[in-house]
Design an enzyme around this catalytic site. Structure first.
Site, PDB file in Angstrom:
ATOM      1  N   ASN A  53       0.906  -1.333  -0.086  1.00  0.00           N
ATOM      2  CA  ASN A  53       0.045   0.044  -0.005  1.00  0.00           C
ATOM      3  C   ASN A  53       0.845   1.127  -0.046  1.00  0.00           C
ATOM      4  O   ASN A  53       2.143   1.238   0.814  1.00  0.00           O
ATOM      5  CB  ASN A  53      -0.838  -0.032   1.332  1.00  0.00           C
ATOM      6  CG  ASN A  53      -1.827   1.041   1.440  1.00  0.00           C
ATOM      7  OD1 ASN A  53      -2.293   1.667   0.386  1.00  0.00           O
ATOM      8  ND2 ASN A  53      -2.231   1.513   2.653  1.00  0.00           N
ATOM      9  N   HIS A  75       1.004   5.359   0.930  1.00  0.00           N
ATOM     10  CA  HIS A  75       0.387   6.228   2.000  1.00  0.00           C
ATOM     11  C   HIS A  75       1.032   7.667   2.125  1.00  0.00           C
ATOM     12  O   HIS A  75       2.344   7.697   2.240  1.00  0.00           O
ATOM     13  CB  HIS A  75       0.315   5.450   3.612  1.00  0.00           C
ATOM     14  CG  HIS A  75      -0.504   6.353   4.396  1.00  0.00           C
ATOM     15  ND1 HIS A  75      -1.783   6.267   4.658  1.00  0.00           N
ATOM     16  CD2 HIS A  75      -0.171   7.021   5.265  1.00  0.00           C
ATOM     17  CE1 HIS A  75      -2.120   7.091   5.190  1.00  0.00           C
ATOM     18  NE2 HIS A  75      -1.098   7.624   5.924  1.00  0.00           N
ATOM     19  N   SER A  90       4.949   6.854   2.353  1.00  0.00           N
ATOM     20  CA  SER A  90       5.706   5.570   2.793  1.00  0.00           C
ATOM     21  C   SER A  90       5.020   4.722   1.847  1.00  0.00           C
ATOM     22  O   SER A  90       3.958   4.830   1.333  1.00  0.00           O
ATOM     23  CB  SER A  90       4.825   5.095   4.217  1.00  0.00           C
ATOM     24  OG  SER A  90       5.339   6.343   5.097  1.00  0.00           O
ATOM     25  N   ASP A 133      -2.706   0.782   8.425  1.00  0.00           N
ATOM     26  CA  ASP A 133      -1.511   1.376   7.919  1.00  0.00           C
ATOM     27  C   ASP A 133      -0.453   1.130   8.978  1.00  0.00           C
ATOM     28  O   ASP A 133       0.537   1.903   9.229  1.00  0.00           O
ATOM     29  CB  ASP A 133      -1.547   2.891   7.726  1.00  0.00           C
ATOM     30  CG  ASP A 133      -2.562   3.352   6.403  1.00  0.00           C
ATOM     31  OD1 ASP A 133      -2.967   2.493   5.466  1.00  0.00           O
ATOM     32  OD2 ASP A 133      -3.125   4.231   6.590  1.00  0.00           O
TER      33      ASP A 133
END
Ligand code: GAR
Length: 194
Positions: A106, A108, A135, A144
């Site tokens: 993912n 972020h 990130s 997260d």
């Protein structure tokens, strides 16, 4: 060659960067499908590149688990090596994450573990900090909270708005994401070891 399914919710500018990068014959990854939890604007990028799209809306299911089951079935049907959440704004149910971990990553728009969640840019501005960041992480069952693959600081400038700051963070995210995919494809990073 690493095959990727990318999940988005919005405009898909990070997806676009990935699609552009994968035009280079030397780039060791290809997007095989793009999914979303809605009829996302970013599907236009996939369509331009002739890449199939699928949409699984949470509102069409009795609960989050049933939605996750269908999303998992759709994602699995592409047999991808890696699932990339790129602006996918829904929390994935544990069964989805457990079935694919650690092969879900993912991006972020904050320097995790600072400012997790759906409003990473807004929360950093509200906190009055001098710098935030971007990130790329492995997805786990928290918000997260998974292992960090890479991250970089971005300064907050006087007068920054959520949108001006986000627009400065996104190019950093794109660079980190593309580098992370290169490193995974070339076995410089093993997601199991993070
Ligand atoms: C990106 O900044 C991504 O990191 C963020 O949404 C934006 C999507 O932009 N994701 C999150 O905040 C997830 N918590 P895009 O649709 O233009 O690529």
């Amino acid at each position: 060659m690493l095959s990727l399914v990318v999940l988005i919710s919005g405009g898909g500018s990070n997806l676009r960067a990935l699609l552009d990068a994968s035009q280079d014959a030397e780039f060791p990854a290809r997007v095989v499908a793009v999914g979303a939890d809605r009829d996302a604007d970013g599907f236009a990028h996939a369509e331009e590149y002739g890449i199939p799209t699928f949409s699984v809306a949470l509102s069409s299911f009795a609960d989050r688990d049933a939605w996750g089951e269908e999303l998992l079935a759709q994602v699995r049907s592409w047999n991808a090596d890696l699932i990339v959440l790129s602006g996918f704004m829904k929390l994935l149910p544990p069964d989805f994450v457990d079935a694919l971990a650690p092969n879900v990553i993912n991006t972020h728009p904050a320097y995790l573990p600072e400012f997790p969640g759906a409003h990473g840019v807004r929360d950093a501005l509200a906190a009055g900090v001098a710098q935030t960041g971007a990130s790329v992480i492995v997805v786990d069952n928290g918000v997260d909270s998974g292992p960090i693959i890479s991250q970089e600081r971005v300064a907050i400038e006087p007068g920054d708005t959520e949108s001006s700051l986000h627009e400065r963070i996104k190019p950093v995210e794109r660079r980190l994401l593309i580098q992370a995919i290169l490193d995974i494809a070339n076995s410089r990073i093993d997601l199991k070891d993070l």
